[in-house]
Every structure is written in structure tokens, then in C-alpha cells.
Enzyme design. Structure first.
Site, PDB file in Angstrom:
ATOM      1  N   LYS A 198       0.739  -1.216  -0.111  1.00  0.00           N
ATOM      2  CA  LYS A 198       0.030  -0.070   0.064  1.00  0.00           C
ATOM      3  C   LYS A 198       0.834   1.216  -0.021  1.00  0.00           C
ATOM      4  O   LYS A 198       1.802   1.480   0.812  1.00  0.00           O
ATOM      5  CB  LYS A 198      -0.940   0.102   1.163  1.00  0.00           C
ATOM      6  CG  LYS A 198      -1.714   1.450   1.182  1.00  0.00           C
ATOM      7  CD  LYS A 198      -2.693   1.152   2.285  1.00  0.00           C
ATOM      8  CE  LYS A 198      -3.639   2.551   2.261  1.00  0.00           C
ATOM      9  NZ  LYS A 198      -4.532   2.397   3.552  1.00  0.00           N
ATOM     10  N   ARG A 208     -10.798  10.007   1.654  1.00  0.00           N
ATOM     11  CA  ARG A 208     -10.437  10.515   2.923  1.00  0.00           C
ATOM     12  C   ARG A 208     -11.640  11.727   3.203  1.00  0.00           C
ATOM     13  O   ARG A 208     -12.195  12.143   4.276  1.00  0.00           O
ATOM     14  CB  ARG A 208      -9.253  11.137   2.966  1.00  0.00           C
ATOM     15  CG  ARG A 208      -7.974  10.075   3.030  1.00  0.00           C
ATOM     16  CD  ARG A 208      -6.731  10.828   3.228  1.00  0.00           C
ATOM     17  NE  ARG A 208      -5.749   9.515   3.379  1.00  0.00           N
ATOM     18  CZ  ARG A 208      -4.539   9.860   3.024  1.00  0.00           C
ATOM     19  NH1 ARG A 208      -4.038  11.077   2.778  1.00  0.00           N
ATOM     20  NH2 ARG A 208      -3.697   8.711   2.832  1.00  0.00           N
ATOM     21  N   LYS A 220       1.348  10.059   5.855  1.00  0.00           N
ATOM     22  CA  LYS A 220       1.332   8.563   5.979  1.00  0.00           C
ATOM     23  C   LYS A 220       2.837   7.944   5.454  1.00  0.00           C
ATOM     24  O   LYS A 220       2.685   6.882   5.484  1.00  0.00           O
ATOM     25  CB  LYS A 220       0.131   7.821   5.518  1.00  0.00           C
ATOM     26  CG  LYS A 220      -1.187   8.434   6.030  1.00  0.00           C
ATOM     27  CD  LYS A 220      -2.272   7.364   5.880  1.00  0.00           C
ATOM     28  CE  LYS A 220      -3.577   8.089   6.704  1.00  0.00           C
ATOM     29  NZ  LYS A 220      -4.849   7.267   6.421  1.00  0.00           N
ATOM     30  N   GLU A 236       7.284  -6.671   1.329  1.00  0.00           N
ATOM     31  CA  GLU A 236       6.112  -6.886   2.137  1.00  0.00           C
ATOM     32  C   GLU A 236       5.226  -7.914   1.745  1.00  0.00           C
ATOM     33  O   GLU A 236       4.504  -8.432   2.932  1.00  0.00           O
ATOM     34  CB  GLU A 236       5.392  -5.581   1.774  1.00  0.00           C
ATOM     35  CG  GLU A 236       5.950  -4.299   2.426  1.00  0.00           C
ATOM     36  CD  GLU A 236       5.465  -3.928   3.770  1.00  0.00           C
ATOM     37  OE1 GLU A 236       5.014  -4.753   4.285  1.00  0.00           O
ATOM     38  OE2 GLU A 236       6.196  -3.051   4.191  1.00  0.00           O
ATOM     39  N   LYS A 251      -2.309  -1.661  -3.651  1.00  0.00           N
ATOM     40  CA  LYS A 251      -3.009  -0.359  -3.613  1.00  0.00           C
ATOM     41  C   LYS A 251      -2.133   0.856  -3.948  1.00  0.00           C
ATOM     42  O   LYS A 251      -1.209   1.115  -2.942  1.00  0.00           O
ATOM     43  CB  LYS A 251      -3.872  -0.409  -2.436  1.00  0.00           C
ATOM     44  CG  LYS A 251      -4.752   0.970  -2.047  1.00  0.00           C
ATOM     45  CD  LYS A 251      -5.298   0.681  -0.754  1.00  0.00           C
ATOM     46  CE  LYS A 251      -6.239   1.958  -0.516  1.00  0.00           C
ATOM     47  NZ  LYS A 251      -6.809   1.828   0.764  1.00  0.00           N
ATOM     48  N   SER A 277     -10.337   5.591  -4.744  1.00  0.00           N
ATOM     49  CA  SER A 277     -11.143   6.612  -5.031  1.00  0.00           C
ATOM     50  C   SER A 277     -10.735   7.337  -5.917  1.00  0.00           C
ATOM     51  O   SER A 277     -11.477   8.133  -6.846  1.00  0.00           O
ATOM     52  CB  SER A 277     -11.442   7.202  -3.520  1.00  0.00           C
ATOM     53  OG  SER A 277     -10.252   7.862  -2.904  1.00  0.00           O
ATOM     54  N   TYR A 316     -15.222   1.140  -6.882  1.00  0.00           N
ATOM     55  CA  TYR A 316     -16.120   2.045  -6.912  1.00  0.00           C
ATOM     56  C   TYR A 316     -17.231   1.603  -7.837  1.00  0.00           C
ATOM     57  O   TYR A 316     -18.304   1.966  -7.771  1.00  0.00           O
ATOM     58  CB  TYR A 316     -15.867   3.375  -6.437  1.00  0.00           C
ATOM     59  CG  TYR A 316     -14.992   3.337  -5.134  1.00  0.00           C
ATOM     60  CD1 TYR A 316     -15.787   3.334  -4.024  1.00  0.00           C
ATOM     61  CD2 TYR A 316     -13.753   3.498  -5.237  1.00  0.00           C
ATOM     62  CE1 TYR A 316     -14.935   3.313  -2.704  1.00  0.00           C
ATOM     63  CE2 TYR A 316     -12.994   3.412  -4.082  1.00  0.00           C
ATOM     64  CZ  TYR A 316     -13.594   3.349  -2.694  1.00  0.00           C
ATOM     65  OH  TYR A 316     -12.982   3.437  -1.655  1.00  0.00           O
TER      66      TYR A 316
HETATM   67  C1  PBG Z   1      -7.240   3.896   5.260  1.00  0.00           C
HETATM   68  C2  PBG Z   1      -7.777   3.544   4.172  1.00  0.00           C
HETATM   69  C3  PBG Z   1      -7.544   4.271   3.001  1.00  0.00           C
HETATM   70  C4  PBG Z   1      -8.104   3.606   1.926  1.00  0.00           C
HETATM   71  C5  PBG Z   1      -8.639   2.492   2.274  1.00  0.00           C
HETATM   72  N1  PBG Z   1      -8.356   2.354   3.581  1.00  0.00           N
HETATM   73  C6  PBG Z   1      -6.998   5.815   2.879  1.00  0.00           C
HETATM   74  C7  PBG Z   1      -5.681   5.923   3.650  1.00  0.00           C
HETATM   75  O1  PBG Z   1      -4.847   5.140   3.477  1.00  0.00           O
HETATM   76  O2  PBG Z   1      -5.401   7.092   3.949  1.00  0.00           O
HETATM   77  C8  PBG Z   1      -8.337   4.533   0.568  1.00  0.00           C
HETATM   78  C9  PBG Z   1      -9.300   3.826  -0.396  1.00  0.00           C
HETATM   79  C10 PBG Z   1      -9.495   4.691  -1.645  1.00  0.00           C
HETATM   80  O3  PBG Z   1      -8.819   5.740  -1.724  1.00  0.00           O
HETATM   81  O4  PBG Z   1     -10.465   4.371  -2.184  1.00  0.00           O
HETATM   82  N2  PBG Z   1      -6.624   2.949   6.245  1.00  0.00           N
END
Ligand code: PBG
Length: 327
Positions: A198, A208, A220, A236, A251, A277, A316
Site C-alpha cells: 500500500k 478521505r 502517512k 512486504e 493499492k 477513490s 467503486y
Molecule cells: C485507510 C484506508 C484508506 C483507503 C482505504 N483504507 C486511505 C488511506 O490510507 O489514507 C483508501 C481507499 C480509496 O482511496 O479508495 N486505512
């Protein structure tokens, strides 16, 4: 005599194209991320994600039934938690009667055959907006202290009826820690889909917005990965596999197809791609302006994940794509 190799022979008609197709995309490949919010009959639009809403539990259940009817085998739930319940310790995360746990139970009750995937990370419940606990003095994200909270969340979610836990927090050692906690309580059939690779990504912006979960301070990058790296993704993936993950996820999706392919070539585990997203928002925005054909782009994009080696896609577009693929 010209003895040309003619690849076009295999493209001559729809029939031959169907016959030689190397990958398939069906509604069975899709996982629908859904947002749940308190209330009843609430369908609260998320402005940066046209067509996607925060749903109260009653409408969430209805949506889940419809998705299952369209052939979508799994939903991934995310909670929009009231601001007043967010704390530095993220205690609401393991409240057995909290919004999230009630949503899991009701969906499981109403559509038992549908797989429920749940999110294991602190950010929706954290007043700091981070996936782990924050040291108030240094601002550091505390790894091992966070594991304990993740394990508590995992147990509560599994007991509420979650089929697949999705640790999205990127703390070191969390897959093994969660697996041990589950097995100790004999929750041996609860699976783990690890967010193995990720990345610290700007593509999460609309998500968010949906949960009002952006970090209050900092970013992050001390836990999510640097987008410059791919060998690190393998590291990982190996770790999560050795700690007992059942499925490995990459992701975001579209800008990381090379990462999917690299892990695919190095694991026998099933793999998932998260079409996040921001990827969804970009397609919708361009389609709204008439700049691209949104439906065709959606399908082509989803297919690219299959081609790269993903077995399943969190997207989505799940409802729209399933409807399209069924016609
Ligand atoms: C947070 C989490 C995030 C997403 C899924 N779980 C956002 C982040 O890590 O800040 C993002 C999913 C998306 O953007 O569709 N644990």
C-alpha cells in the site's frame, strides 16, 4: 511467396476474438467498497465520488442485496464515524455495539451468502486521522502498541460476521499478530486479505473526504510505501504471506500495475487490486465533461487489472461494471 505472420487473422471477427481472449472479467471478480453512516434512510452523496454515497444501515443492506443479485460476491465496508466518537486511542474501533459492528451483523443476517470484508486500521476512529496510534510528544506512529488495537478490532469484526479482514494500516507484523489473535479464539475461518503493498498516495483523496479521515498532522509516509519502489513491495508481500495472509492486495491500482505483475510472478496466493477513490473520481470527472466515454474506460481499466495478474478488484465501479457485464 510472401509468408507473412498475420496476427490480424485472430482479430478478424468477434467470434475469433472471443475464442482467443486471454483474460476474462465477470461480476464475480469484483468487490464493492461501501460507506456506512449512522441514521435511517440516509443516502448522503460523496461529492468527489459521483454515484457513491454514505448509506445508513437499512440502505446498506438493500445495496448489498442488489449487488449480490448482480453477481458481486463480496463487499468491503468502511464506517463514517461521528467526529465526537473519534479519540487518540480510537476506542470506538472495537466497540462491539458500534456502527460498524452493527452494520456487519445486519448485512450478514440479510445476505448470508455475500462475503463481507472489513477494514482494519485506526484512521476512521482516530482523532489524529492516522492508521496507528500517535505518540503525542514526537508525532511518531507507534507500531507495536497499534498491533494490540488492530487485534482487538479484528476480533470484534470477526465475531460480528466479517469473512475477510483487510488490514490497511501497514504496521509491521500486523498480519501475523492478527492471525494469532484469531486462531487463539478459534476464529480459524476468518480470512485475511492484507494490503500488502500500500503506497503513500494522493489517489486516496476522495476516500478521505468520504470519511473525513485525513491526517490532522503530517502524512502517512512512515508506514505507507514510497511510490518509487517495487522491490520493497515484494518484501512486504513475502512478509504478509509468511505471516499467514490468504490474499495479497496492491493499492492503488492503475498506477501500480507493474507492482501487481511483479508480486503475481512471485506468489501463489490469490491477488487483489484496489482501484481507489481517486482513480474513480478521475474517470467520472472526465466523463461528466464528455471528454471520455466513462463506461468504456471503466471496463478497459478493470480489465487491465486482470491482465496484470489480479484475481479480484476492489472498485467503486462494482455496481456499474456488474450491470454492464450482465447485459
Ligand atoms: C485507510 C484506508 C484508506 C483507503 C482505504 N483504507 C486511505 C488511506 O490510507 O489514507 C483508501 C481507499 C480509496 O482511496 O479508495 N486505512
Amino acid at each position: 511467396m510472401l509468408n507473412l505472420s498475420r496476427p490480424r487473422r485472430n482479430r478478424k471477427s468477434q467470434a475469433i476474438r472471443n475464442l482467443i481472449r486471454e483474460t476474462q472479467l465477470t461480476p464475480h471478480d469484483l468487490i464493492a467498497p461501501l460507506f456506512v453512516i449512522e441514521g435511517s434512510n440516509v443516502k448522503d452523496p460523496i461529492h468527489s465520488m459521483p454515484g457513491i454515497h454514505r448509506l445508513s444501515i437499512d440502505l446498506l443492506v438493500k445495496e448489498c442485496k442488489e449487488l449480490y443479485g448482480l453477481g458481486v460476491p463480496c463487499v468491503s465496508l468502511f464506517p463514517a464515524i461521528e467526529e465526537k466518537l473519534k479519540t487518540p486511542e480510537a476506542k470506538e474501533a472495537y466497540n462491539p455495539n458500534g456502527l460498524y459492528q452493527r452494520a456487519i451483523k445486519e448485512v450478514k443476517n440479510a445476505v448470508p451468502e455475500l462475503l463481507i470484508m472489513t477494514d482494519v486500521a485506526l484512521d476512521p476512529y482516530s482523532s489524529d486521522g492516522h492508521d496507528g496510534l500517535v505518540d503525542p510528544k514526537t508525532g511518531e506512529i507507534k507500531n507495536d502498541e497499534t498491533l494490540e488495537v488492530l487485534a482487538r478490532m479484528s476480533l470484534v469484526q470477526a465475531k460480528s460476521g466479517s469473512d475477510i479482514l483487510g488490514p490497511s494500516d501497514m504496521m509491521d507484523g500486523r498480519v501475523g499478530y492478527i492471525r494469532d489473535a484469531l486462531d487463539e479464539e478459534n476464529l480459524i475461518n476468518t480470512a485475511i486479505m492484507s494490503y500488502a503493498a500500500k503506497y503513500a498516495s494522493a489517489f486516496y483523496g476522495p476516500f478521505r473526504d468520504a470519511l473525513n479521515s485525513a491526517p490532522k498532522k503530517g502524512d502517512k509516509k512512515t508506514y505507507q510505501m514510497d511510490y518509487a519502489n517495487v522491490r520493497e513491495a515484494l518484501r512486504e508481500a513475502y512478509l504478509d504471506e509468511s505471516e499467514g495472509a490468504d490474499i495479497l492486495m496492491v493499492k492503488p491500482g492503475l498506477p501500480y500495475l507493474d507492482v501487481i505483475k511483479t508480486i503475481r510472478e512471485n506468489t501463489t496466493l490469490p491477488m487483489a487490486a484496489y482501484n481507489v477513490s481517486g482513480e474513480y473520481a478521475m474517470v467520472k470527472a472526465a466523463a461528466e465533461r464528455g471528454w471520455v466515454d466513462g463506461e468504456k474506460i471503466m471496463i478497459e481499466m478493470l480489465w487491465s487489472f486482470k491482465r496484470a495478474g489480479a484475481d479480484m478488484i476492489l472498485t467503486y465501479f462494482a455496481r456499474e461494471a456488474a450491470t454492464y457485464l450482465n447485459h
